[in-house]
Motif scaffolding. Structure first.
Motif, short mmCIF file in Angstrom:
data_model
loop_
_atom_site.label_atom_id
_atom_site.label_comp_id
_atom_site.label_asym_id
_atom_site.label_seq_id
_atom_site.Cartn_x
_atom_site.Cartn_y
_atom_site.Cartn_z
N PHE A 178 51.91 -36.35 -19.45
CA PHE A 178 52.96 -37.16 -20.06
C PHE A 178 53.00 -38.57 -19.49
CE2 PHE A 178 54.83 -32.94 -21.25
CZ PHE A 178 54.71 -33.11 -22.61
N ARG A 179 52.70 -38.69 -18.20
CA ARG A 179 52.66 -40.03 -17.62
C ARG A 179 51.49 -40.81 -18.21
NH1 ARG A 179 52.39 -41.81 -12.77
NH2 ARG A 179 50.81 -40.31 -12.16
N LEU A 227 50.24 -40.48 -21.17
CA LEU A 227 50.52 -40.84 -22.57
C LEU A 227 51.71 -41.79 -22.70
CD1 LEU A 227 49.93 -37.39 -24.26
CD2 LEU A 227 48.47 -39.42 -24.37
N ALA A 228 52.41 -42.02 -21.60
CA ALA A 228 53.57 -42.89 -21.65
C ALA A 228 53.18 -44.35 -21.84
CB ALA A 228 54.40 -42.74 -20.38
N PRO A 259 51.29 -47.27 -23.84
CA PRO A 259 50.77 -47.50 -25.19
C PRO A 259 49.29 -47.88 -25.20
CG PRO A 259 52.31 -49.24 -24.52
CD PRO A 259 52.39 -48.17 -23.49
N ARG A 273 47.38 -44.69 -24.91
CA ARG A 273 47.38 -43.93 -26.17
C ARG A 273 46.40 -44.56 -27.15
NH1 ARG A 273 52.83 -44.11 -25.54
NH2 ARG A 273 53.12 -45.43 -27.35
N PHE A 313 42.96 -43.52 -26.17
CA PHE A 313 42.76 -42.12 -26.55
C PHE A 313 42.49 -41.98 -28.04
CE2 PHE A 313 44.39 -37.97 -27.88
CZ PHE A 313 43.67 -37.13 -27.04
N GLU A 314 43.26 -42.70 -28.81
CA GLU A 314 43.11 -42.65 -30.27
C GLU A 314 41.74 -43.14 -30.68
OE1 GLU A 314 46.01 -43.68 -34.06
OE2 GLU A 314 46.61 -44.00 -31.98
N LEU A 325 39.06 -43.00 -28.90
CA LEU A 325 38.07 -41.98 -28.53
C LEU A 325 38.12 -40.79 -29.48
CD1 LEU A 325 38.14 -41.92 -24.64
CD2 LEU A 325 36.29 -42.66 -26.15
N ALA A 326 39.30 -40.53 -30.02
CA ALA A 326 39.43 -39.42 -30.97
C ALA A 326 38.62 -39.72 -32.24
CB ALA A 326 40.89 -39.18 -31.31
N VAL A 352 37.10 -37.30 -25.92
CA VAL A 352 38.35 -36.55 -25.80
C VAL A 352 38.07 -35.22 -25.12
CG1 VAL A 352 40.09 -35.28 -27.12
CG2 VAL A 352 39.46 -37.60 -27.80
N PRO A 392 39.48 -31.59 -24.78
CA PRO A 392 40.44 -30.71 -25.46
C PRO A 392 41.46 -30.08 -24.51
CG PRO A 392 38.18 -30.18 -26.09
CD PRO A 392 38.10 -31.11 -24.92
N LEU A 445 44.94 -31.69 -24.53
CA LEU A 445 45.65 -31.41 -25.78
C LEU A 445 46.18 -29.97 -25.79
CD1 LEU A 445 43.31 -33.22 -28.32
CD2 LEU A 445 45.61 -33.90 -27.60
N ILE A 463 49.37 -29.70 -23.96
CA ILE A 463 50.53 -30.19 -24.71
C ILE A 463 50.95 -29.16 -25.76
CG2 ILE A 463 51.47 -32.06 -26.10
CD1 ILE A 463 49.40 -33.88 -24.96
#
Lengths: 104, 104
Positions: B7-8, B10-11, B13, B16, B19-20, B22-23, B69, B71, B74, B77
């Motif tokens: 969570f830290r 992803l806190a 921006p 994130r 990460f996006e 890389l997705a 990424v 897995p 994820l 989460i």
DNA sequence: AGGTTGAATAAGTCTATGCTTATGTATTGA
DNA sequence: TCAATACATAAGCATAGACTTATTCAACCT
């Protein structure tokens, strides 16, 4: 941004603990403090952050303010997660499997 | 704690966004920087945080380090979320409905 | 009205964190 | 072997954020 509010809110362990407590049952701010070694203002501030993130919602009941989990925040996370479901291990790609797993 | 790391991570921006990216497809650190106005050390530090959170993993390829990424993050989460599924709106309580919704 | 209790806000402090510049480490290729 | 390239690490700085104490606000009760 909503995503930002949510992940920042959950980044703090104390706030996650508060959220978890609320998930077990709605209660007011004073009740939330019991067994938590946290000052009244700190609790109030944490609840404010969780509220802004739509993770909890409140309802005043006389002198007390009752807090409960707000499904909206959770929904936002579910949607965020769903964007990356191609990376979920096949074991949990079908949530039905996951839920069964958790239930045990 | 793993939850805390996630969570830290992803806190932020910027993380994130990384990460996006890389997705959408694995790439090395330099490629990640393109179009992102972020210094090389900052990117490296962000990737380090994401790696510790098990949100990405790396593989050295010669002079380059390819990121993708992971897995595992994820999955963590998903499991965290599943604990609170009683609060999910019935509309998305069954993930099959959600996935269909997202696919459109 | 005045006191008491539950909760929110204000203001200040201290630490965590995201950046910077500088430097170090690997790997490639001339 | 030496320069160049890709990335990581170190150290310092500036802001964000989690706390504190003090105060305010709101509802209840006598």
């Amino acid at each position: 941004m909503a995503e930002n509010d949510i992940f920042r809110a959950l980044a703090d362990p104390t706030r996650r603990a508060i959220f978890e407590k609320l998930a077990a049952g709605s209660m007011n701010a004073s009740a939330l403090r019991r067994g938590m070694e946290i000052s009244q203002p700190a609790m109030s501030q944490h609840l404010s952050v969780l509220r802004d993130a739509k993770l909890v919602r409140q309802e005043r009941q006389g002198r007390f303010v009752n807090y409960e989990v707000d499904p909206e925040g959770l929904t936002l996370i579910v949607h965020w997660l769903a964007k990356y479901r191609t990376f979920w291990p096949t074991r949990i790609a079908d949530l039905k499997v996951l839920l069964k797993e958790i239930d045990q």
